[in-house]
Each structure stands twice: as structure tokens, then as C-alpha cells.
Design a protein around this motif. Structure first.
Motif, PDB file in Angstrom:
ATOM      1  N   HIS A 153     -43.512  -4.139  -8.815  1.00 45.88           N
ATOM      2  CA  HIS A 153     -43.215  -5.471  -8.280  1.00 45.88           C
ATOM      3  C   HIS A 153     -41.876  -5.471  -7.547  1.00 45.88           C
ATOM      4  CE1 HIS A 153     -46.639  -7.323 -10.068  1.00 45.88           C
ATOM      5  NE2 HIS A 153     -46.199  -7.335 -11.306  1.00 45.88           N
ATOM      6  N   LEU A 154     -40.893  -4.836  -8.137  1.00 45.23           N
ATOM      7  CA  LEU A 154     -39.553  -4.801  -7.542  1.00 45.23           C
ATOM      8  C   LEU A 154     -39.584  -4.136  -6.168  1.00 45.23           C
ATOM      9  CD1 LEU A 154     -36.501  -5.317  -8.014  1.00 45.23           C
ATOM     10  CD2 LEU A 154     -36.379  -3.010  -8.964  1.00 45.23           C
ATOM     11  N   SER A 155     -40.315  -3.040  -6.059  1.00 39.75           N
ATOM     12  CA  SER A 155     -40.400  -2.329  -4.784  1.00 39.75           C
ATOM     13  C   SER A 155     -41.115  -3.144  -3.719  1.00 39.75           C
ATOM     14  CB  SER A 155     -41.109  -0.989  -4.989  1.00 39.75           C
ATOM     15  OG  SER A 155     -40.343  -0.161  -5.847  1.00 39.75           O
ATOM     16  N   ARG A 156     -41.883  -4.128  -4.148  1.00 40.00           N
ATOM     17  CA  ARG A 156     -42.574  -5.018  -3.207  1.00 40.00           C
ATOM     18  C   ARG A 156     -41.841  -6.349  -3.033  1.00 40.00           C
ATOM     19  NH1 ARG A 156     -48.592  -3.701  -5.702  1.00 40.00           N
ATOM     20  NH2 ARG A 156     -48.846  -1.675  -4.679  1.00 40.00           N
ATOM     21  N   ASP A 157     -40.614  -6.390  -3.574  1.00 38.34           N
ATOM     22  CA  ASP A 157     -39.750  -7.581  -3.457  1.00 38.34           C
ATOM     23  C   ASP A 157     -40.332  -8.815  -4.144  1.00 38.34           C
ATOM     24  OD1 ASP A 157     -37.753  -6.228  -1.987  1.00 38.34           O
ATOM     25  OD2 ASP A 157     -38.940  -6.453  -0.162  1.00 38.34           O
ATOM     26  N   ASP A 158     -41.172  -8.608  -5.154  1.00 37.18           N
ATOM     27  CA  ASP A 158     -41.678  -9.727  -5.950  1.00 37.18           C
ATOM     28  C   ASP A 158     -40.751  -9.878  -7.155  1.00 37.18           C
ATOM     29  OD1 ASP A 158     -43.047 -11.603  -7.428  1.00 37.18           O
ATOM     30  OD2 ASP A 158     -45.014 -10.679  -7.123  1.00 37.18           O
ATOM     31  N   VAL A 159     -39.643 -10.588  -6.929  1.00 36.02           N
ATOM     32  CA  VAL A 159     -38.573 -10.670  -7.921  1.00 36.02           C
ATOM     33  C   VAL A 159     -39.030 -11.350  -9.206  1.00 36.02           C
ATOM     34  CG1 VAL A 159     -36.307 -11.682  -8.394  1.00 36.02           C
ATOM     35  CG2 VAL A 159     -36.755 -10.584  -6.197  1.00 36.02           C
ATOM     36  N   ALA A 160     -39.744 -12.462  -9.082  1.00 40.69           N
ATOM     37  CA  ALA A 160     -40.160 -13.216 -10.273  1.00 40.69           C
ATOM     38  C   ALA A 160     -41.074 -12.376 -11.161  1.00 40.69           C
ATOM     39  CB  ALA A 160     -40.858 -14.505  -9.852  1.00 40.69           C
ATOM     40  N   ALA A 161     -42.023 -11.677 -10.542  1.00 43.26           N
ATOM     41  CA  ALA A 161     -42.952 -10.851 -11.317  1.00 43.26           C
ATOM     42  C   ALA A 161     -42.229  -9.658 -11.944  1.00 43.26           C
ATOM     43  CB  ALA A 161     -44.095 -10.369 -10.428  1.00 43.26           C
ATOM     44  N   ALA A 162     -41.288  -9.075 -11.202  1.00 45.07           N
ATOM     45  CA  ALA A 162     -40.526  -7.944 -11.736  1.00 45.07           C
ATOM     46  C   ALA A 162     -39.731  -8.374 -12.957  1.00 45.07           C
ATOM     47  CB  ALA A 162     -39.590  -7.379 -10.670  1.00 45.07           C
ATOM     48  N   ARG A 163     -39.069  -9.520 -12.879  1.00 47.93           N
ATOM     49  CA  ARG A 163     -38.266 -10.007 -14.010  1.00 47.93           C
ATOM     50  C   ARG A 163     -39.164 -10.331 -15.210  1.00 47.93           C
ATOM     51  NH1 ARG A 163     -35.532 -13.462 -11.621  1.00 47.93           N
ATOM     52  NH2 ARG A 163     -33.461 -12.520 -11.647  1.00 47.93           N
ATOM     53  N   ALA A 164     -40.280 -10.982 -14.963  1.00 49.09           N
ATOM     54  CA  ALA A 164     -41.179 -11.352 -16.059  1.00 49.09           C
ATOM     55  C   ALA A 164     -41.700 -10.119 -16.789  1.00 49.09           C
ATOM     56  CB  ALA A 164     -42.345 -12.181 -15.520  1.00 49.09           C
ATOM     57  N   ASP A 165     -42.083  -9.104 -16.024  1.00 48.82           N
ATOM     58  CA  ASP A 165     -42.636  -7.898 -16.651  1.00 48.82           C
ATOM     59  C   ASP A 165     -41.574  -7.107 -17.403  1.00 48.82           C
ATOM     60  OD1 ASP A 165     -45.309  -8.168 -16.162  1.00 48.82           O
ATOM     61  OD2 ASP A 165     -45.385  -6.802 -14.457  1.00 48.82           O
ATOM     62  N   VAL A 166     -40.369  -6.997 -16.843  1.00 50.84           N
ATOM     63  CA  VAL A 166     -39.346  -6.207 -17.535  1.00 50.84           C
ATOM     64  C   VAL A 166     -38.879  -6.928 -18.793  1.00 50.84           C
ATOM     65  CG1 VAL A 166     -37.205  -7.030 -16.432  1.00 50.84           C
ATOM     66  CG2 VAL A 166     -37.418  -4.647 -17.131  1.00 50.84           C
ATOM     67  N   ARG A 188     -35.353   1.520 -17.872  1.00 52.18           N
ATOM     68  CA  ARG A 188     -36.056   0.816 -16.789  1.00 52.18           C
ATOM     69  C   ARG A 188     -35.496  -0.600 -16.642  1.00 52.18           C
ATOM     70  NH1 ARG A 188     -39.746   3.789 -14.501  1.00 52.18           N
ATOM     71  NH2 ARG A 188     -41.225   5.115 -15.626  1.00 52.18           N
ATOM     72  N   GLY A 189     -35.177  -1.240 -17.768  1.00 56.65           N
ATOM     73  CA  GLY A 189     -34.603  -2.576 -17.701  1.00 56.65           C
ATOM     74  C   GLY A 189     -33.282  -2.580 -16.957  1.00 56.65           C
ATOM     75  N   ALA A 190     -32.420  -1.602 -17.246  1.00 56.81           N
ATOM     76  CA  ALA A 190     -31.135  -1.494 -16.544  1.00 56.81           C
ATOM     77  C   ALA A 190     -31.361  -1.302 -15.051  1.00 56.81           C
ATOM     78  CB  ALA A 190     -30.327  -0.333 -17.119  1.00 56.81           C
ATOM     79  N   GLN A 191     -32.346  -0.482 -14.711  1.00 52.28           N
ATOM     80  CA  GLN A 191     -32.664  -0.224 -13.306  1.00 52.28           C
ATOM     81  C   GLN A 191     -33.111  -1.495 -12.594  1.00 52.28           C
ATOM     82  OE1 GLN A 191     -35.684   2.797 -12.931  1.00 52.28           O
ATOM     83  NE2 GLN A 191     -35.598   2.841 -10.700  1.00 52.28           N
ATOM     84  N   VAL A 192     -33.991  -2.247 -13.236  1.00 53.68           N
ATOM     85  CA  VAL A 192     -34.510  -3.466 -12.616  1.00 53.68           C
ATOM     86  C   VAL A 192     -33.422  -4.527 -12.499  1.00 53.68           C
ATOM     87  CG1 VAL A 192     -36.118  -5.393 -12.911  1.00 53.68           C
ATOM     88  CG2 VAL A 192     -36.892  -3.048 -13.313  1.00 53.68           C
ATOM     89  N   PHE A 193     -32.681  -4.773 -13.575  1.00 55.18           N
ATOM     90  CA  PHE A 193     -31.671  -5.830 -13.532  1.00 55.18           C
ATOM     91  C   PHE A 193     -30.536  -5.488 -12.569  1.00 55.18           C
ATOM     92  CE2 PHE A 193     -33.492  -7.109 -17.746  1.00 55.18           C
ATOM     93  CZ  PHE A 193     -33.934  -8.352 -17.315  1.00 55.18           C
ATOM     94  N   ALA A 194     -30.190  -4.207 -12.449  1.00 57.69           N
ATOM     95  CA  ALA A 194     -29.173  -3.819 -11.468  1.00 57.69           C
ATOM     96  C   ALA A 194     -29.674  -4.107 -10.058  1.00 57.69           C
ATOM     97  CB  ALA A 194     -28.815  -2.348 -11.624  1.00 57.69           C
ATOM     98  N   ALA A 195     -30.947  -3.797  -9.805  1.00 58.63           N
ATOM     99  CA  ALA A 195     -31.513  -4.068  -8.488  1.00 58.63           C
ATOM    100  C   ALA A 195     -31.570  -5.559  -8.189  1.00 58.63           C
ATOM    101  CB  ALA A 195     -32.910  -3.460  -8.393  1.00 58.63           C
ATOM    102  N   LEU A 196     -31.704  -6.370  -9.231  1.00 56.45           N
ATOM    103  CA  LEU A 196     -31.739  -7.832  -9.065  1.00 56.45           C
ATOM    104  C   LEU A 196     -30.339  -8.432  -8.989  1.00 56.45           C
ATOM    105  CD1 LEU A 196     -34.612  -8.793 -11.559  1.00 56.45           C
ATOM    106  CD2 LEU A 196     -34.742  -8.545  -9.071  1.00 56.45           C
ATOM    107  N   GLY A 197     -29.316  -7.590  -9.121  1.00 57.22           N
ATOM    108  CA  GLY A 197     -27.941  -8.073  -9.053  1.00 57.22           C
ATOM    109  C   GLY A 197     -27.413  -8.649 -10.349  1.00 57.22           C
ATOM    110  N   GLU A 198     -28.151  -8.449 -11.433  1.00 60.11           N
ATOM    111  CA  GLU A 198     -27.728  -8.962 -12.739  1.00 60.11           C
ATOM    112  C   GLU A 198     -26.985  -7.842 -13.476  1.00 60.11           C
ATOM    113  OE1 GLU A 198     -30.788 -11.080 -14.836  1.00 60.11           O
ATOM    114  OE2 GLU A 198     -31.719 -11.755 -12.967  1.00 60.11           O
ATOM    115  N   TYR A 199     -25.779  -7.551 -12.963  1.00 63.04           N
ATOM    116  CA  TYR A 199     -25.033  -6.375 -13.408  1.00 63.04           C
ATOM    117  C   TYR A 199     -24.566  -6.423 -14.861  1.00 63.04           C
ATOM    118  CZ  TYR A 199     -25.166  -5.545  -8.402  1.00 63.04           C
ATOM    119  OH  TYR A 199     -25.605  -5.362  -7.117  1.00 63.04           O
ATOM    120  N   PRO A 200     -24.100  -7.553 -15.384  1.00 62.39           N
ATOM    121  CA  PRO A 200     -23.701  -7.551 -16.808  1.00 62.39           C
ATOM    122  C   PRO A 200     -24.848  -7.175 -17.733  1.00 62.39           C
ATOM    123  CG  PRO A 200     -22.774  -9.457 -15.689  1.00 62.39           C
ATOM    124  CD  PRO A 200     -23.749  -8.830 -14.736  1.00 62.39           C
TER     125      PRO A 200
END
Length: 297
Positions: A153-166, A188-200
Motif C-alpha cells: 500500500h505504501l509503495s502505491r501511496d495509499d497512506v490510509a491503507a498502509a497505516r491501517a495494515d501496519v 516493518r512498522g519502523a519502515q512504514v512510519f518513517a516513510a509516513l513522516g511519523e519519526y518519533p
């Protein structure tokens, strides 16, 4: 271990066969323990346990050994052998009517498809597997499937779906409370949240993995593929030194790829992964190789 004096291999193998016939997995258990701590001889133990169980017609123990062997091959960087082994194990399990094992190997398929760049096939396999999970049949490997789908989902820029799944993956992994599912999912969670800009949040997950390795709750070799994934994430979080301190020195491709990646040698890391058969999709590789990402902090 060496066979007893005077007994030779016949006594050693005979003892293991009697153990197998009693339903024990002693050789397999020793092999898993050795492999988890980086002893390459453990893989041979597990393969031997599988052969003993098959000779004794203990199909369930043989299935366990096949699964353990493939998992350790995967962790050691023998990705092609592991993927082939999982397919053979699934076929054998189906032949003997071992539905539990068939389901297990089905749950491992999406990860193999994903890292091979077969995203559509991975998505289809995930949908099939999670259909039963979401219908009320929970499974240990559900967290893996949600985590892999999150990256798709993240690679397809579907942010909401990526966050929900992770988020679902992390919840299930913490419920499982097992190192082999928890720490890869945290990576994988760290990878996704970093890509979403949720660095903390990404940093907290990365810190949790690093601290677990320091404390001996998990070994870097057991989660070696996850260390490779985490390497790119920690560079953007300022955790390079902490990560390098727990990476270890095992001479396996995953560790070499992680070391190159955390050092900023992205092309070298991609070459190593390519030799493993890990492509993760051409689009993702192009993003890794962009100069802006290579130098990103």
C-alpha cells in the motif's frame, strides 16, 4: 555432537531414530538452537532430523523439520533454497493431509512473493490467507501478512491503507509475544512510519529492536532479514551507530547488505540483495537509488 566411542554412526543414528519414533524432535530442537545463535552446523542438524522423521514415517515431525529448515535457510540468506523448500513442504503437507502445515506454508508465501517483486501475486495470496483470519480463524502469521501488505500500500501511496495494515500487524505481533514475529513486524512498522513522516513512532520501534538485541532477548542472526530492512530506516532516524553496534559480524548476505545500507552504500546493498533474489519491485529499487534518498538523514 560426535557419536559415542565404540558405537560409531550406527549407534548415533539409531538413537536419533528411536527418539524420532517416540515422537521427539531432539535433533531438530538442537539444530534450531544452534542455528539461532549463528552456528551453521544447526542447519545440518535440522535437515538430518527431517530425514530421520521421514524414514520413520513421522509426517508431522517431518513437516516441522522442513519448516524449521526453510526458516533458518531464509535467515542465513539462502533465499532461493528457502522459497523452493517452502513450496516442497506445502506440497508434502497437502499430500499427507496436514492441513495445519498447509495453512502455515500458505502464510509464508506472501513474504516470498513480495521480496521477489511479485507484488500482485503477493497481494492475492495475502487476501486469500487473511480471508479466514478475518472470518474468525486467527493465525500466528497474520501479522506478517498485514505488514507485507502495508508496504505494498505504501509503495502505491495509499497512506490510509498502509497505516491501517501496519497498526493491525503491530497489534497482532505484540499479542503473539514471540521474537520471530514481533521483531520483524517492528522493523516493518519502523519502515512504514518513517516513510509516513511519523519519526518519533518509527524511532521508538527501531529503539525497541536495538535494545532487545542488546539485552539478549533476540539475536541479530535470527531476524537477519529484518536487520537489512531496518538499516535503511535507522539512517533517517540518526540511529546508525546504535544499529551498527548490534548488527554483529556473521558472514551472511543479509548482514552484509544491512552493513552496506546503514553506511550509505545503497548500490552495494542492492547488488547483494539482487544476488539473493530480493528485488522488492523495480519501483522500490529506483526509489532507493535516487540521490536524494541515498543522502537523506
Amino acid at each position: 555432537a560426535a557419536p559415542a566411542r565404540g558405537g560409531g554412526r550406527g549407534v548415533a543414528w539409531g538413537g536419533m531414530l528411536r527418539s524420532a519414533q517416540r515422537g521427539g524432535g531432539g535433533v531438530r530442537g538442537v539444530g534450531r538452537s544452534r542455528a539461532r545463535w549463528g552456528d551453521p552446523g544447526g542447519i545440518g542438524d535440522i535437515a538430518r532430523a527431517g530425514a530421520i522423521a521421514e524414514a520413520a514415517n513421522l509426517v508431522e515431525e517431518s513437516g516441522r523439520a522442513r519448516g524449521n529448515l526453510c526458516a533458518m535457510l531464509w535467515a542465513g540468506g539462502s533465499v532461493e533454497r528457502a522459497i523452493k523448500g517452502y513450496a516442497e513442504a506445502a506440497t508434502a503437507a497437502a499430500r499427507y493431509g496436514l492441513d495445519l502445515y498447509v495453512r502455515w506454508f500458505q502464510g509464508l508465501t506472501p513474504e516470498a512473493l513480495f521480496i521477489s517483486g511479485e507484488w500482485s501475486e503477493a497481494e492475492s495470496a495475502i487476501a486469500t490467507f487473511l480471508h479466514d483470519v478475518e472470518a474468525g480463524a486467527p493465525h500466528y502469521l497474520a501479522a506478517d501478512c498485514y505488514a507485507v501488505r502495508s508496504l505494498i500500500h505504501l509503495s502505491r501511496d495509499d497512506v490510509a491503507a498502509a497505516r491501517a495494515d501496519v497498526e493491525q500487524a503491530l497489534e497482532l505481533a505484540r499479542l503473539a509475544r514471540d521474537a520471530q514475529v514481533l521483531y520483524p513486524t517492528l522493523a516493518r512498522g519502523a519502515q512504514v512510519f518513517a516513510a509516513l513522516g511519523e519519526y518519533p513512532l518509527a524511532r521508538a520501534l527501531a529503539d525497541e529492536i536495538i535494545e532487545a538485541i542488546r539485552a539478549g532477548r533476540v539475536t541479530a542472526i535470527l531476524i537477519a532479514p529484518s536487520m537489512h530492512r531496518l538499516a535503511g530506516t535507522v539512517r533517517g532516524l540518526g540511529l546508525e551507530q546504535q544499529f551498527a553496534g548490534v548488527l554483529g559480524s556473521d558472514d551472511i548476505p543479509w548482514r552484509r547488505a544491512a552493513s552496506a545500507r546503514v553506511s550509505g552504500l545503497l548500490r552495494q546493498s542492492v547488488v547483494i540483495c539482487g544476488a539473493l533474489g530480493v528485488v522488492a519491485g523495480r519501483a522500490q529499487r529506483r526509489r532507493w537509488l535516487r540521490p536524494s534518498r541515498v543522502s537523506a538523514r
